[in-house]
Enzyme design. Structure first.
Site: not given
Ligand SMILES: [Zn+2]
Length: 394
Positions: A74, A144
């Site tokens: 992501d 994340e």
């Molecule tokens: Zn990163």
């Protein structure tokens, strides 16, 4: 045939995988890894109040040691796409650079790890070791850059419940400051947010004897908490640091002594503390300062601590960090610093399962407009990862 990290990175950059969207990035990785013989599992984690997030675990081999590459596909949003020299999801090569959101943080790093592992397998009859032993895994999250509740922590829990064990982990976050090879992260400071609330008694400014101004107490406690360092640092960490980020009374009136005053602060802390010991140290120091003043008045105060899952962690320097250092040195000619600076990362979760080091690309353009990576860096990082894998299964 050698795997091409530039081609893999371009394909990944063309997936619009802004958190929490998978954007095709994990599907692409699944295809590449399956073709190389990996068993690939995709799982979607759910949590009330949070977005569903897709994650991926891939493994080749079924014996120890299991070397795992961790990362995230992501990316943060591109911001104003018109401000980019090249579109953020086109994977454009211009001059000597590859442009796109995630080029360094961290689709580029994942591409290098995949290319290095594919080359290593091709050179070893499709197995981590020629004798068929050993395992290589990829632990890739799609969460994340967001609130990260449906990412690495759940992925690790899932892996543990399915009997997966890891021996060592390389997290490919952009660890380098200026040049490829300058920094390996072997730990990170913890982070803790707190609120200090001082209560007094509201009243008229002309009759202060009938009131108790909490601002006086707040100023005393804020000063006391800044007066003395929390520690002197440790072998691998700089000194812990408390920083006030806001003082609030919210009083709109000129003739009113407020009833309450608040301060907010953040502490970045090292391995001299745990979350719990740090809280009690701060509370004790405040109590002492409040007591010192008690003769003249009374400071009534309380702390409110925000929940934190950002504890401190350290991978002790040893054979594994040496292996990574030597691979970096052999390829770049630089001796990387073993650093514990900067913000938190998913390594804080992985450390509970196996030793983890962070080494990836150079972080300079991460999260910025025109995020980009020199193609020479993609090739050099692939060579570094290849050396690490070759020697690990040596
Ligand atoms: Zn990163």
């Amino acid at each position: 045939m050698t795997a091409d990290p530039l081609a893999i990175a371009r394909d990944l950059l063309r997936c619009r995988s802004v958190t929490p969207d998978e954007g095709g990035a994990l599907g692409y990785l699944e295809g590449v890894l399956r073709a190389a013989g990996f068993a690939v599992q995709r799982m979607t984690f759910r949590e009330p109040g949070a977005d569903d997030v897709e994650n991926l675990y891939a493994r080749i081999g079924d014996t120890t040691p299991n070397l795992v590459f961790a990362g995230h596909t992501d990316v943060v949003p591109p911001g104003d796409e018109k401000a980019w020299t090249h579109p953020p999801f086109a994977g454009t090569v211009a001059g000597s650079q590859l442009y796109g959101r995630g080029a360094v943080d961290m689709k580029g790093g994942i591409a290098c790890a995949v290319a290095a592992v594919l080359d290593h397998l091709a050179a070893n009859g499709g197995k981590p070791q020629k004798d068929g032993k050993g395992s290589i895994s990829f632990l890739i999250t799609g969460d994340e850059e967001g609130i990260a509740v449906n990412g690495t922590p759940k992925l690790l829990k899932w892996a543990a419940e399915h009997g997966e064990k890891f021996d060592h982990c390389i997290l490919g976050e952009p660890s380098n400051q200026e040049e490829l090879g300058d920094t390996i992260k072997i730990g990170r400071r913890g982070s803790l947010n707190g609120h200090l609330i001082v209560t007094g008694r509201q009243g008229h400014v002309a009759y202060p004897q009938r009131a108790d101004n909490p601002i006086r107490g707040l100023v005393t406690l804020v000063a006391a908490l800044q007066a003395e360092p929390l520690d002197a640092g440790s072998a691998q960490f700089s000194a812990s640091h408390l920083e006030f980020t806001s003082l609030d009374v919210g009083n709109k009136t000129v003739n009113l002594i407020p009833g309450e005053a608040r301060a907010r602060f953040n502490i970045r802390f090292n391995d001299c503390h745990t979350l719990e010991s740090l809280k009690s140290l701060v509370e004790q120091r405040a109590a002492k300062a409040a007591g010192d003043l008690a003769a003249g008045g009374q400071i009534k105060f309380a702390f409110k601590w925000e929940p934190s899952n950002a504890g401190v962690f350290l991978t002790q320097p040893g054979p594994f960090t040496e292996l990574v250092v030597n691979a970096v040195k052999d390829v770049t000619g630089r001796k990387p610093e073993l650093s514990t600076t900067g913000g938190t990362s998913d390594a804080r979760f992985i450390t509970a399962f196996c030793p983890v080091v962070e080494f990836g690309l150079v972080g300079q353009t991460m999260h910025a407009t025109d995020e980009r990576v020199p193609i020479t860096d993609l090739r050099a990082l692939t060579t570094i990862y290849r050396k690490i894998v070759d020697r690990y299964f040596g």
